[in-house]
Design a protein around this motif. Structure first.
Motif, short mmCIF file in Angstrom:
data_model
loop_
_atom_site.label_atom_id
_atom_site.label_comp_id
_atom_site.label_asym_id
_atom_site.label_seq_id
_atom_site.Cartn_x
_atom_site.Cartn_y
_atom_site.Cartn_z
N ILE A 93 10.96 6.50 -20.88
CA ILE A 93 10.06 6.70 -19.74
C ILE A 93 9.72 8.18 -19.62
O ILE A 93 10.61 9.00 -19.39
N GLN A 94 8.45 8.49 -19.80
CA GLN A 94 7.97 9.86 -19.57
C GLN A 94 7.37 9.91 -18.18
O GLN A 94 6.41 9.19 -17.88
N GLY A 95 7.95 10.72 -17.32
CA GLY A 95 7.49 10.76 -15.94
C GLY A 95 6.02 11.16 -15.83
O GLY A 95 5.53 11.99 -16.61
N VAL A 96 5.32 10.56 -14.88
CA VAL A 96 3.91 10.89 -14.62
C VAL A 96 3.78 11.46 -13.21
O VAL A 96 4.70 11.36 -12.39
N ASP A 97 2.62 12.07 -12.95
CA ASP A 97 2.42 12.70 -11.64
C ASP A 97 2.23 11.67 -10.52
O ASP A 97 2.53 11.95 -9.36
N GLY A 98 1.74 10.49 -10.88
CA GLY A 98 1.54 9.49 -9.85
C GLY A 98 1.17 8.14 -10.44
O GLY A 98 0.77 8.03 -11.61
N LEU A 99 1.34 7.08 -9.63
CA LEU A 99 0.96 5.72 -10.02
C LEU A 99 -0.26 5.30 -9.21
O LEU A 99 -0.55 5.86 -8.16
N THR A 100 -0.96 4.28 -9.72
CA THR A 100 -2.14 3.76 -9.05
C THR A 100 -1.96 2.26 -8.82
O THR A 100 -1.54 1.54 -9.73
N GLY A 101 -2.29 1.80 -7.64
CA GLY A 101 -2.17 0.38 -7.32
C GLY A 101 -3.02 -0.47 -8.25
O GLY A 101 -4.11 -0.04 -8.68
N ALA A 102 -2.54 -1.67 -8.56
CA ALA A 102 -3.24 -2.56 -9.49
C ALA A 102 -2.79 -3.99 -9.23
O ALA A 102 -1.73 -4.22 -8.63
N PRO A 103 -3.56 -4.98 -9.71
CA PRO A 103 -3.08 -6.37 -9.67
C PRO A 103 -1.98 -6.53 -10.73
O PRO A 103 -2.19 -6.22 -11.90
N VAL A 104 -0.80 -7.01 -10.32
CA VAL A 104 0.34 -7.17 -11.23
C VAL A 104 1.03 -8.50 -10.97
O VAL A 104 0.78 -9.14 -9.94
N LYS A 105 1.90 -8.88 -11.90
CA LYS A 105 2.64 -10.14 -11.76
C LYS A 105 4.14 -9.88 -11.76
O LYS A 105 4.63 -9.08 -12.56
N ALA A 106 4.84 -10.57 -10.88
CA ALA A 106 6.31 -10.54 -10.90
C ALA A 106 6.76 -11.47 -12.02
O ALA A 106 6.69 -12.68 -11.88
N THR A 107 7.20 -10.90 -13.13
CA THR A 107 7.58 -11.71 -14.29
C THR A 107 8.96 -12.33 -14.12
O THR A 107 9.30 -13.31 -14.78
N ASP A 108 9.79 -11.75 -13.28
CA ASP A 108 11.08 -12.32 -12.93
C ASP A 108 11.51 -11.73 -11.59
O ASP A 108 10.78 -10.91 -11.01
N LEU A 109 12.65 -12.12 -11.10
CA LEU A 109 13.11 -11.73 -9.77
C LEU A 109 13.17 -10.22 -9.59
O LEU A 109 12.56 -9.65 -8.68
N GLU A 154 0.85 -1.19 0.00
CA GLU A 154 0.00 0.00 0.00
C GLU A 154 0.88 1.24 0.00
O GLU A 154 2.05 1.20 0.39
N LYS A 155 0.29 2.35 -0.45
CA LYS A 155 1.06 3.60 -0.46
C LYS A 155 1.59 3.86 0.94
O LYS A 155 0.85 3.82 1.93
N SER A 156 2.88 4.10 1.03
CA SER A 156 3.56 4.17 2.32
C SER A 156 4.18 5.54 2.55
O SER A 156 4.45 6.28 1.59
N PRO A 157 4.43 5.87 3.81
CA PRO A 157 5.14 7.12 4.10
C PRO A 157 6.60 7.00 3.67
O PRO A 157 7.07 5.90 3.34
N PRO A 158 7.34 8.11 3.63
CA PRO A 158 8.78 8.03 3.31
C PRO A 158 9.47 7.03 4.23
O PRO A 158 9.27 7.05 5.45
N LEU A 159 10.24 6.12 3.65
CA LEU A 159 10.91 5.10 4.46
C LEU A 159 11.99 5.74 5.33
O LEU A 159 12.74 6.59 4.88
N GLY A 180 4.78 -0.02 -5.83
CA GLY A 180 3.65 -0.10 -4.91
C GLY A 180 3.78 0.81 -3.70
O GLY A 180 2.77 1.27 -3.15
N LEU A 181 5.01 1.09 -3.29
CA LEU A 181 5.23 1.96 -2.13
C LEU A 181 4.73 3.38 -2.36
O LEU A 181 4.38 4.09 -1.41
N VAL A 182 4.69 3.81 -3.62
CA VAL A 182 4.32 5.19 -3.93
C VAL A 182 3.02 5.29 -4.73
O VAL A 182 2.58 6.39 -5.07
N ALA A 183 2.40 4.15 -5.05
CA ALA A 183 1.16 4.14 -5.83
C ALA A 183 -0.05 4.34 -4.92
O ALA A 183 -0.10 3.81 -3.80
N GLU A 184 -1.03 5.10 -5.39
CA GLU A 184 -2.27 5.27 -4.64
C GLU A 184 -3.02 3.94 -4.54
O GLU A 184 -3.14 3.23 -5.53
N GLY A 185 -3.51 3.63 -3.36
CA GLY A 185 -4.27 2.39 -3.18
C GLY A 185 -3.37 1.20 -2.93
O GLY A 185 -2.27 1.32 -2.39
#
Length: 418
Positions: free
Chosen positions: A354-370, A7-12, A380-385
């Motif tokens: 890569i064109q930078g965007v203002d923000g990311l949104t949480g979604a179901p995703v797959k780890a395709t490799d390590l 989930e979107k997290s505070p600064p580590l 995911g740390l910075v994505a909304e939701g």
């Protein structure tokens, strides 16, 4: 099925200790087949791949005992089997590293073509080329590799590409060949140096690791030793990027800064404050990432294993970045997953724009490799939701206690059964 939820997290903030390097532990565990006395390995990461390579050793007749979670005792005195099981080879490419030691100890080896991450073609031709140069007969039919030799004789070997695995396998087999072997255009990674130091503790005579030319004088017998695995530079780099992407303040402990110079340089270029100390690195993010260009190269260039993590960070930069992948031709599989989270990335051959965007949104995703899995955790740390990551077995292959470590830094990350 288990998934990792981020989930979107505070600064580590806080301190995190890096474990021993997976890419050092695996070849050193394989090389333990060369020894005939007790070998104690310390700071071995608690990973799926480590469990698999230990199972491989047991199947070959070696005794493997976990003294504690990250300390292993190995004795290969009674090594008695030269056939590596298909089911184990299919789980992990590094199983190929037992070939050299088996041929050196038993004069023969039979193995299947290896599995592992599907990040592109990783031919074993260079391994076999090195073996042949030392007098080994190779027969490859029906998906298996049969190798045998009456007597290993040292020779001169030139690698067409500085392959890490081929360099390691050749170092191991040549350590017990008669005479001297000279390996040119060798890989120069820190893990190669760690393997040399380990083999020399067993009684080998190797010098030059860390340069493009390695010289190995063969010996008749190798013994035992105690050895501590070097810190994992890729795990370290991942946490450095995590601090940067969240605008946090993190001290990464048990890290050798000289092993990740390109990572540190590119973080600074992106506007991140990086403070190097004797055995730790502090990263202070300011919440704004500058666009940069990254090109992966064999060590000491920018590591391909950090490409996806940097791409996750650059999705939020103010401007356009370019990432060029020169090591593996299929290492942009994480791009589609990042795009599902709102990233603006276009692929053009070996380049990702890569064109930078203002923000990311949480979604179901797959780890395709390590490493793609690690990149999705960072995103995911910075994505909304919520970001729900499937196929987490890839992540487990390379990160020891990833949820616990991130949680201690303030991240909202946990496992869920679905």
């Amino acid at each position: 099925m288990e998934i990792i939820v981020v989930e979107k997290s505070p600064p580590l903030k806080g301190n995190v200790r890096i474990n021993g390097a997976k890419n050092s532990a695996l070849p050193i565990i394989a090389a333990s087949l060369l020894g005939t006395e007790d070998i104690i390995l310390e700071d071995v990461p608690d990973l799926r791949d480590v469990g698999i390579i230990c199972e491989v050793l047991r199947s070959l007749g070696a005794e493997v005992e976990f003294i504690d979670k990250r300390t292993i005792k190995i004795n290969s005195k009674n090594l008695n089997n030269h056939i590596t099981r298909y089911d184990l080879m299919n789980k992990m490419r590094a199983s190929l590293l037992v070939m050299g030691p088996l041929i050196a100890r038993l004069g023969k080896s039979k193995t299947s073509l290896p599995g592992g991450c599907a990040i592109g073609t990783r031919p074993i031709d260079l391994h076999l080329k090195g073996f042949k140069a030392l007098g080994v007969d190779i027969n490859t039919e029906h998906g298996s590799i049969d190798a045998s030799v009456d007597k290993l004789i040292g020779g001169k070997i030139y690698l067409d590409f500085p392959s890490v695995g081929a360099t390691e396998n050749i170092m191991m087999i040549a350590s017990m060949a008669e005479g001297e072997t000279i390996l040119d255009n060798a890989a120069m990674e820190p893990e190669i140096i760690d393997l040399q130091n380990f083999l020399n503790k067993l009684g080998a005579k190797i010098k030059g690791a860390g340069t493009s030319t390695i010289k190995i004088k063969g010996v008749k017998r190798l013994g035992g030793c105690r050895h501590q695995i070097i810190p994992d530079r890729i795990e370290a780099g991942t946490f450095l990027v995590a601090a940067a992407i969240t605008g946090g303040d993190v001290v990464v402990e048990n890290v050798i800064a000289s092993h990740i110079k390109p990572v540190i340089a590119k973080l600074r270029e992106a506007g991140v404050e990086v403070i190097e100390n004797d055995d730790n690195i502090r990263v202070i993010g300011n919440g704004e990432i500058k666009p940069i260009d990254v090109k992966t190269l064999p060590y000491p260039g920018f590591p391909t294993d950090m490409q996806s993590q940097f791409m996750a960070m650059l999705t939020l930069c103010k401007g356009t970045s370019v990432v060029v992948e020169t090591v593996f031709e299929n290492r942009f599989m994480h791009v589609d997953e990042l795009k599902r989270m709102g990233a603006n990335i276009k692929i053009d051959g070996k380049s990702a724009i890569i064109q930078g965007v203002d923000g990311l949104t949480g979604a179901p995703v797959k780890a395709t490799d390590l490493r793609a899995g690690a990149a999705l955790v960072l995103a995911g740390l910075v994505a909304e939701g919520k970001t729900e990551i499937e196929d987490i077995y890839h992540i487990e292959r390379g990160y020891d206690g990833i949820e616990e470590k991130f949680s201690k830094l303030g991240a909202i990350i946990y496992r869920k059964t679905v």
